[in-house]
Design an enzyme around this catalytic site. Structure first.
Site: not given
Lengths: 164, 345, 467
Positions: B40, B83, B282
């Protein structure tokens, strides 16, 4: 055991291996070229794509006997000693790869496409990548990068990409 | 269309992350994090957060990750939390290391540490940018003169409140993200096959630390959502054995199944996140199936209530719908289900 | 641990004409070294830059080292025998013939694992199934051999005697209290969650219209392009280093320490770049088994799942059965909503508790609903374990609540955009759990998406194109 000699990324290489060895295993286990990946081993995912005599193939489906005397190009043979290939440059610049596992296979499919068709349309690029599964990226940035690389190879400017 | 909300982090349970930032003698830095890069781009995001805090560039921050011997604990790359949670920890760790630099630079610039700022590789006096020192000079001075190597460690855990077991009331998450996706589909009303021709995805991620990586997550999530909506299914026989445990018969989206995905990032700022950021991993696939289901209804008037909306299901639903329609006899009365020339939305 | 590693270098084993002998790695040339740093990575301020990833260049060169690309001297290869039967008692496991095969160095079963259970919440999952099989992908034995091929052949030689039990495959069957417990003696419902707010029956009584809808979603798998891979090796101080595609190494270290009965300071877990996780690599799988094989053989042991095993023996997404009942005014304002969710919780708990909680909390949608009753159950079935997968129940419930919303809009003749704007959260709205929400932008996302798309009101069902 069978003896096989092939031109691998420009160099003549030989090996003596069992006849059931696939090209994928030959590359990974004999020559330590681990760029081509084992994603399914049955030709469904394309992570093992390399170029044999100019054509992209699933190396997990080719037996060593079928590559004897042929010319193989893998991801490790794409860059020169001094420079990245435009595909590699733009894949990096556009963020086209995320986990990267499908990357070598996708880039080799793209290379084979551009060698045959220097100015592909978006649909032609999608068709060329149809056998390469990617779970991370949704393919969008790969297509942008391949289009851009085709421009570089034709000596044209790379168009700006849409950003959010 | 479909809209959604999605939380960041674990439900109520503690899910901390810790981070360590070391500033090198030339003003570049190293971040130690226990998180795992799973594709990611989290390590790039964390580098950007640390770089922002220290006023240096992303490339100046080297990230060391995913080694239980060398990196501090992390609850993991899960629940879209990296994050927000690890990012907060990394920012706080960088801030602590930076404060050491400020303590070293303050007497050299003739001010108090609280009057200093770090930006563009410099440490300077707030409001007086000409009174500055290069961050590398300060970092080197910190080591060779002051004997204070700049190193900061910190951890972060989102604030939550346990849910009442009877009513479920409480504060389960630190923050949430929101999004809307609109899909346009082409339905072949003779075969039931659905083709997704366009997807517009408008996603909130708080501050977009790296818009290119946010786009990548949205594009990937929508592709996964298309697979969930139309193609993928694990099948079992009557004895519970797998029927299609392979990629030949488990159909998932290829480059031929996904359209160009238009990504829009909603302006948003979350004060509880690092530089206002929340998360995005997600949420990107959450509304896709619903958007496609609603588009199918809009196209051909059938409501598919179970996924995947395979061609067979859509075809059967179309057949059932046709059988229910009374045959219309008379001039000028169009039949539903056929092309009537009016453009759909 | 008294077994000495077998002498493996019998001359005949690796001369078998069908065995590819792994080579020692040739030196890898790492060029080109391009020191040109992409602009996005050089700019300040760093936040907001379209900075390229540090691993992007390595990916494009094929130089990123995933675990299957790693090779250690004397390394063995492990394969796991899968049950192939959905529910059974294990009467006996006979590994003698497999152990005697040339090239097979060690075989272990569940009995060899000191603490044979793990799980992120309920520790109901064995490393290797010992007395019972709960799904067809359960592992019952693990083999370490000098080549992958020999290890795979050895699996055939392991004889397992099963007493088949009737599998429960339908979650609604499993929900019934009279269905025999899969993880007997407990009932099959292993998680329950409820959210109650206001008075939903009163709200229904006051509504102009009541809508009901039932929705189902299927079991899907993460399909990361990289299958699970793991290498375990010990040093002479009794420390084990495990390279794994695990996304949660801190938890992984705790699990390995607990299952093997060793202190965490003797466990090191290293994750390289993982080729895709999406939730499926967030708990241990074969790490303790590989560690044991490595300890028994005195050699590094590598295991890479086949693509088939990725489907049969790794976690999947919970199938959901979702029943919705919503009361609205004739303008489309939601007055009350009642929801029942049944999650197919597979053979083991894995991440089901988290999924249950999230699904229940999110199930009402991003809407202001003062009267709400949402109840969710998760039940065992004899299918692949359901665990964490991108969204934890959210994609499933979103499919339900947004399909339901459009059904309401179409029946009332209201624009699907307008009905959402009427009901959606604002800054400061209260969630279903009465949490005051901040940084709320759902209406902004609706309006922006609609504008970008060119949304022009209630669609025209019937022309083959739809949005």
């Amino acid at each position: 055991m069978v003896n096989v000699t092939l031109k691998l990324n420009g160099e003549t290489r030989s090996a003596s291996v069992p006849p059931e060895t696939t090209l994928l295993r030959l590359l990974r286990d004999q020559f330590n070229l681990t760029g081509a990946k084992l994603g399914c081993d049955v030709g469904d995912c394309g992570a093992c794509t390399v170029i044999v005599d100019g054509k992209p193939v699933n190396s997990c489906l080719m037996l060593v006997g079928q590559v004897d005397g042929r010319e193989i190009l893998t991801i490790e043979g794409l860059a020169t000693a001094d420079h990245l290939h435009p595909l590699q440059k733009l894949f990096e610049h556009f963020g086209s790869l995320q986990c990267g596992f499908c990357g070598p296979g996708v880039i080799m499919s793209a290379k084979a496409l551009l060698d045959e068709n220097p100015d592909p349309s978006t649909q032609e690029i999608r068709d060329a990548l149809g056998g390469n599964l990617c779970r991370c990226t949704g393919y969008t940035k790969m297509i942008e990068a391949i289009k851009g690389a085709s421009c570089i190879l034709r000596g044209e400017e790379v168009p700006a990409v849409k950003s959010a | 269309m479909a809209c959604m909300w999605y939380p960041i982090g674990f439900t109520v349970a503690a899910n901390p992350s810790a981070a360590v930032v070391k500033i090198n003698e030339d003003g570049t830095a190293t971040l130690l994090t226990g998180t795992v890069e799973t594709g990611q781009g989290s390590l790039t995001i964390l580098a950007q957060i640390v770089a922002q805090e220290l006023g240096i560039a992303t490339d100046d921050v080297h990230v060391v990750s995913a080694d239980t011997d060398a990196t501090p604990m992390d609850t993991g790359a899960i629940a879209s939390r990296t994050t927000y949670v690890t990012g907060n920890a990394a920012r706080m760790a960088a801030e602590k290391a930076k404060l050491t630099l400020f303590e070293v630079a303050a007497p050299l610039l003739g001010v108090k540490p609280t009057q200093l700022e770090a930006q563009d590789h410099k440490i300077f006096v707030k409001g007086f940018p000409q009174r500055n020192m290069h961050i590398g000079d300060v970092a080197n001075h910190a080591r060779v003169v002051s004997g204070q190597p700049p190193i900061g460690s910190a951890s972060f855990n989102p604030e939550t409140l346990a849910l009442d077991p009877e009513t479920g009331q409480g504060k389960p998450f630190g923050t949430y993200v929101y999004a809307t996706q609109i899909a346009e589909v082409d339905v072949d009303d003779e075969t039931g096959e659905v083709e997704v021709v366009r997807v517009v995805a408008s996603h909130d991620c708080g501050t977009a630390i790296n818009p290119m990586l946010v786009e990548g997550q949205v594009e990937g999530g929508v592709a996964m959502g298309i697979g969930f909506a139309l193609e993928e299914e694990m099948l079992f026989d009557a004895n519970g054995r797998h029927i299609n445990p392979n990629l030949t018969n488990y159909i998932m989206p290829t480059s031929l199944d996904t359209p160009d995905i238009e990504v829009d990032i909603v302006d948003s700022y979350d004060p509880t996140g690092p530089f206002g950021a929340k998360g995005v991993g997600e949420p990107t696939l959450v509304p896709t199936a619903a958007a496609i289901g609603n588009a199918i209804y809009d196209a051909v008037g059938v409501r598919i209530t179970s996924l995947p909306a395979t061609a067979e299901k859509v075809f059967k639903a179309l057949q059932a719908k046709r059988e229910q329609q009374p045959k219309q006899i008379g001039a000028g009365v169009p039949q539903n289900g056929g092309a009537n020339g009016k453009p759909a939305v | 641990m008294a077994d000495k590693p077998k002498v493996v270098d019998k001359p005949d084993v690796l001369q078998r004409p069908d065995i590819l002998k792994p080579q020692a790695p040739a030196p890898l040339v790492t060029f080109p070294v391009e020191v040109v740093v992409p602009e996005g990575r050089q700019q300040t301020p760093a936040v907001g830059q379209r900075a390229s990833r540090a691993d992007g260049r390595l990916h494009g060169l094929g130089q990123t080292k995933y675990i299957d690309d790693m090779y250690f001297p004397n390394m063995l290869f492990a394969k796991i025998k899968r049950a192939g039967i959905a529910s059974a008692l294990i009467k006996s496991i006979d590994t003698k013939e497999a152990e005697a095969m040339p090239g097979v160095i060690a075989v272990i079963t569940g009995r060899d694992i000191p603490c044979n259970s793990f799980g992120p919440s309920l520790k109901d999952q064995p490393v290797l199934a010992d007395t019972r099989v709960f799904h067809a992908g359960d592992g019952v034995a693990a083999v370490a051999a000098v080549s992958e091929q020999i290890a795979t052949e050895a699996l055939e030689k392991i004889k397992v005697e099963y007493e088949p039990l009737t599998p429960v495959l339908d979650p609604l069957e499993s929900l019934k209290l009279e269905t025999p417990g899969i993880h007997a003696p407990s009932a099959n419902i292993y998680g329950h969650k409820i959210i109650k707010k206001g008075d939903v029956e009163k709200a229904f009584a006051e509504s102009d219209h009541i809508f009901e809808g039932s929705f189902r979603t299927q079991m899907v798998e993460h399909v990361p392009l990289e299958p699970y891979a793991c290498i375990a090796q010990w040093d002479a101080n009794g420390r084990v280093t495990i390279y794994s595609t695990l996304g949660r190494i801190t938890l992984g270290r705790a699990d390995v320490g607990r299952t093997l009965g060793i202190p965490m300071s003797r466990v090191r877990i290293v994750a390289t770049v993982v080729g895709g996780n999406f939730g499926g690599k967030n708990e241990i799988r074969a790490e303790p088994a590989l560690a044991l094989l490595s300890k028994k053989t005195g050699r590094p042991v590598k295991c890479v799942y086949t693509r088939v095993e990725e489907f049969t023996s790794s976690t999947t997404r919970h199938p959901l059965i979702m029943d919705y009942k919503t009361g609205v005014t004739k303008q489309g304002k939601i007055l009350g909503r009642k929801i029942r969710l049944v999650l197919d919780g597979g053979a083991y708990c894995s991440w089901s508790e988290t999924t249950l909680g999230k699904a229940c909390i999110l199930s009402a949608g991003p809407y202001n609903i003062e009267n709400l009753h949402a109840e969710a159950f998760v039940v065992y079935t004899n299918k692949t374990m359901t665990g964490a997968m991108r969204g934890f129940g959210a994609p499933q419930v979103c499919f339900a609540y947004e399909s339901h919303m459009d059904d309401i809009a179409h029946t009332l003749g209201i624009d699907p955009l307008e009905i959402r704007l009427l009901n959606a959260f604002d800054e400061g709205s209260l969630s279903p759990t009465s949490q005051k929400l901040h940084s709320v932008v759902v209406k902004e996302s609706l309006l922006r998406a609609a504008k970008l798309f060119g949304w022009n009101g209630l669609g025209d069902a019937g022309s083959g194109n739809g949005a």
